[in-house]
Design a protein around this motif. Structure first.
Motif, PDB file in Angstrom:
ATOM      1  N   TRP A 117       0.868  -1.168   0.000  1.00 28.06           N
ATOM      2  CA  TRP A 117       0.000   0.000   0.000  1.00 28.06           C
ATOM      3  C   TRP A 117       0.916   1.233   0.000  1.00 28.06           C
ATOM      4  N   VAL A 118       0.808   2.042  -1.050  1.00 33.01           N
ATOM      5  CA  VAL A 118       1.805   3.089  -1.282  1.00 33.01           C
ATOM      6  C   VAL A 118       1.141   4.440  -1.524  1.00 33.01           C
ATOM      7  N   GLU A 119       1.960   5.480  -1.441  1.00 32.55           N
ATOM      8  CA  GLU A 119       1.514   6.833  -1.769  1.00 32.55           C
ATOM      9  C   GLU A 119       2.712   7.634  -2.262  1.00 32.55           C
ATOM     10  N   GLY A 120       2.498   8.450  -3.288  1.00 30.63           N
ATOM     11  CA  GLY A 120       3.565   9.274  -3.828  1.00 30.63           C
ATOM     12  C   GLY A 120       3.036  10.229  -4.876  1.00 30.63           C
ATOM     13  N   THR A 121       3.892  11.118  -5.343  1.00 28.90           N
ATOM     14  CA  THR A 121       3.515  12.158  -6.306  1.00 28.90           C
ATOM     15  C   THR A 121       4.060  11.803  -7.680  1.00 28.90           C
ATOM     16  N   ARG A 149      -0.875  13.723  -6.408  1.00 28.10           N
ATOM     17  CA  ARG A 149      -0.650  12.732  -5.362  1.00 28.10           C
ATOM     18  C   ARG A 149      -1.426  11.467  -5.685  1.00 28.10           C
ATOM     19  N   ARG A 150      -0.768  10.317  -5.620  1.00 32.55           N
ATOM     20  CA  ARG A 150      -1.386   9.031  -5.926  1.00 32.55           C
ATOM     21  C   ARG A 150      -1.310   8.113  -4.711  1.00 32.55           C
ATOM     22  N   ARG A 151      -2.346   7.305  -4.543  1.00 33.00           N
ATOM     23  CA  ARG A 151      -2.393   6.375  -3.419  1.00 33.00           C
ATOM     24  C   ARG A 151      -3.107   5.094  -3.842  1.00 33.00           C
ATOM     25  N   GLY A 152      -2.640   3.968  -3.314  1.00 33.43           N
ATOM     26  CA  GLY A 152      -3.306   2.713  -3.625  1.00 33.43           C
ATOM     27  C   GLY A 152      -2.405   1.521  -3.421  1.00 33.43           C
ATOM     28  N   ARG A 153      -2.601   0.496  -4.270  1.00 33.23           N
ATOM     29  CA  ARG A 153      -1.907  -0.778  -4.083  1.00 33.23           C
ATOM     30  C   ARG A 153      -0.974  -1.076  -5.256  1.00 33.23           C
ATOM     31  N   VAL A 154       0.046  -1.870  -4.930  1.00 29.99           N
ATOM     32  CA  VAL A 154       0.977  -2.374  -5.930  1.00 29.99           C
ATOM     33  C   VAL A 154       1.130  -3.870  -5.701  1.00 29.99           C
ATOM     34  N   ARG A 155       1.111  -4.627  -6.781  1.00 29.02           N
ATOM     35  CA  ARG A 155       1.352  -6.071  -6.664  1.00 29.02           C
ATOM     36  C   ARG A 155       2.742  -6.402  -7.203  1.00 29.02           C
ATOM     37  N   MET A 156       3.493  -7.127  -6.397  1.00 26.99           N
ATOM     38  CA  MET A 156       4.823  -7.586  -6.775  1.00 26.99           C
ATOM     39  C   MET A 156       4.824  -9.107  -6.829  1.00 26.99           C
ATOM     40  N   LEU A 157       5.544  -9.683  -7.789  1.00 26.07           N
ATOM     41  CA  LEU A 157       5.649 -11.130  -7.923  1.00 26.07           C
ATOM     42  C   LEU A 157       7.114 -11.544  -7.859  1.00 26.07           C
ATOM     43  N   ARG A 158       7.366 -12.677  -7.218  1.00 29.02           N
ATOM     44  CA  ARG A 158       8.719 -13.218  -7.185  1.00 29.02           C
ATOM     45  C   ARG A 158       8.862 -14.232  -8.315  1.00 29.02           C
ATOM     46  N   GLU A 159       9.711 -13.891  -9.278  1.00 28.51           N
ATOM     47  CA  GLU A 159       9.963 -14.749 -10.425  1.00 28.51           C
ATOM     48  C   GLU A 159      11.462 -15.016 -10.519  1.00 28.51           C
ATOM     49  N   PHE A 197       7.916  -6.006 -10.456  1.00 21.68           N
ATOM     50  CA  PHE A 197       6.657  -5.254 -10.515  1.00 21.68           C
ATOM     51  C   PHE A 197       5.676  -5.966 -11.436  1.00 21.68           C
ATOM     52  N   ALA A 198       4.434  -6.114 -10.959  1.00 19.67           N
ATOM     53  CA  ALA A 198       3.399  -6.758 -11.764  1.00 19.67           C
ATOM     54  C   ALA A 198       2.309  -5.776 -12.196  1.00 19.67           C
ATOM     55  N   GLU A 199       1.695  -5.060 -11.226  1.00 20.15           N
ATOM     56  CA  GLU A 199       0.622  -4.124 -11.567  1.00 20.15           C
ATOM     57  C   GLU A 199       0.331  -3.233 -10.375  1.00 20.15           C
ATOM     58  N   ASP A 200      -0.458  -2.181 -10.633  1.00 18.20           N
ATOM     59  CA  ASP A 200      -0.849  -1.306  -9.536  1.00 18.20           C
ATOM     60  C   ASP A 200      -2.290  -0.860  -9.717  1.00 18.20           C
ATOM     61  N   ASP A 201      -2.819  -0.296  -8.670  1.00 21.47           N
ATOM     62  CA  ASP A 201      -4.185   0.235  -8.648  1.00 21.47           C
ATOM     63  C   ASP A 201      -4.147   1.494  -7.804  1.00 21.47           C
ATOM     64  N   LEU A 202      -3.902   2.635  -8.459  1.00 28.45           N
ATOM     65  CA  LEU A 202      -3.687   3.890  -7.756  1.00 28.45           C
ATOM     66  C   LEU A 202      -4.742   4.913  -8.164  1.00 28.45           C
ATOM     67  N   GLU A 203      -5.107   5.777  -7.241  1.00 31.84           N
ATOM     68  CA  GLU A 203      -6.046   6.857  -7.530  1.00 31.84           C
ATOM     69  C   GLU A 203      -5.436   8.178  -7.101  1.00 31.84           C
ATOM     70  N   SER A 204      -5.951   9.251  -7.662  1.00 33.84           N
ATOM     71  CA  SER A 204      -5.469  10.572  -7.275  1.00 33.84           C
ATOM     72  C   SER A 204      -6.023  10.939  -5.895  1.00 33.84           C
ATOM     73  N   VAL A 205      -5.226  11.693  -5.141  1.00 34.24           N
ATOM     74  CA  VAL A 205      -5.572  12.065  -3.777  1.00 34.24           C
ATOM     75  C   VAL A 205      -5.687  13.575  -3.709  1.00 34.24           C
ATOM     76  N   ASP A 206      -6.787  14.051  -3.147  1.00 34.96           N
ATOM     77  CA  ASP A 206      -6.949  15.486  -2.945  1.00 34.96           C
ATOM     78  C   ASP A 206      -6.120  15.926  -1.738  1.00 34.96           C
ATOM     79  N   ASP A 207      -5.260  16.906  -1.935  1.00 34.79           N
ATOM     80  CA  ASP A 207      -4.424  17.419  -0.838  1.00 34.79           C
ATOM     81  C   ASP A 207      -5.264  18.208   0.153  1.00 34.79           C
TER      82      ASP A 207
END
Length: 279
Positions: A243-247, A253-263, A269-279
């Motif tokens: 669960w991450v947040e960054g600009t 500003r973006r916030r949401g989830r990131v999926r990582m896979l061990r290969e 990095f596999a995929e993410d699901d981020l939305e914009s965040v109101d400051d």
């Protein structure tokens, strides 16, 4: 803990709790319908401001609750389990505050789908971390273009939580790999991106198509943080969710989830699901 949102539902929900050990009732849209013989409930936590949601799935075929809970997008797994069989399901979304956040109906052979919210009477008799029980009913059919729809759905089912063990505060090895992915993406380091992305990303960086590589970097940068703070994470075997947040590059500003896979022994990095965040 009682969470009933409508007094009129109380006798109905309580009386039906014992009648349906897991799920029951129906959803009808025009000439198609689903009989809700089976039910599961899973947690979806996107890391957004609205908190974690509970998804109750009711269908005419059994679902694997563990697989649905483990999926980055539960809907993808449910659709996969439905496959091409004749049948379908209804998904009820329940917000952290116990209100409904929408209903989705989907079936195959014949194919049909439908979304609704705010109609009928929704109520919960039990809303606990490990269990949810209640119902949603629309007795008088509503019109939808040239069709009508109605439903009477009941559920009393265990809630399957997100699987995995907590990662360290910095995200551990998956977190380090994600930060390396962001750094490579910001620099446009194609060699690093080829190593840090999972196998599904291989097509994005062909050795013989510079134009495709350039377009892939542009697409991946869109909405992606330049750097990210990792709030928490879970690791489940060779899969991890952060669960991450960054600009991003546009100072959004973006916030949401990131999926990582061990290969091949390395986190990618596999995929993410981020939305914009109101400051």
């Amino acid at each position: 803990m009682s969470m009933l949102r409508a007094a009129a539902m109380a006798p109905l929900v309580l009386s039906m709790a014992n009648a349906f050990a897991a799920g029951g009732g129906h959803f009808r849209l025009g000439e198609t319908h689903v009989d809700a013989k089976y039910a599961i409930a899973v947690v979806r936590d996107r890391g957004y401001d609205d908190g974690a949601q509970t998804f109750v799935y009711l269908g005419d075929f059994p679902l694997d609750a563990a697989k649905v809970a483990a999926a980055f997008d539960p809907e993808d797994e449910v659709r996969a389990e439905l496959g091409d069989r004749a049948g379908g399901y209804v998904r009820i979304c329940i917000s952290a505050d116990s209100s409904e956040c929408g209903m989705f109906y989907n079936r195959k052979q014949p194919d049909d789908s439908f979304n609704t919210s705010g109609y009928g009477t929704f109520g919960l008799d039990t809303f606990e971390p490990g269990r949810v029980a209640g119902g949603w009913e629309l007795k008088e059919p509503e019109s939808f273009f040239d069709q009508t729809y109605d439903f009477d759905l009941r559920f009393d089912v265990a809630v399957t939580p997100l699987p995995g063990k907590p990662l360290p505060a910095d995200g551990g090895e998956p977190g380090a790999a994600y930060r390396a992915w962001l750094a490579a993406l910001a620099k446009g380091d194609v060699a690093a991106l080829r190593k840090l992305g999972d196998s599904e990303h291989a097509y994005r960086f062909p050795e013989d198509d510079a134009a495709q590589v350039k377009e892939s970097i542009k697409d991946l940068r869109d909405g992606t943080p330049l750097q990210a703070d990792i709030a928490r994470g879970l690791v489940d075997g060779d899969s991890a969710v952060l669960w991450v947040e960054g600009t991003d590059r546009d100072d959004i500003r973006r916030r949401g989830r990131v999926r990582m896979l061990r290969e091949e022994g390395a986190w990618r990095f596999a995929e993410d699901d981020l939305e914009s965040v109101d400051d």
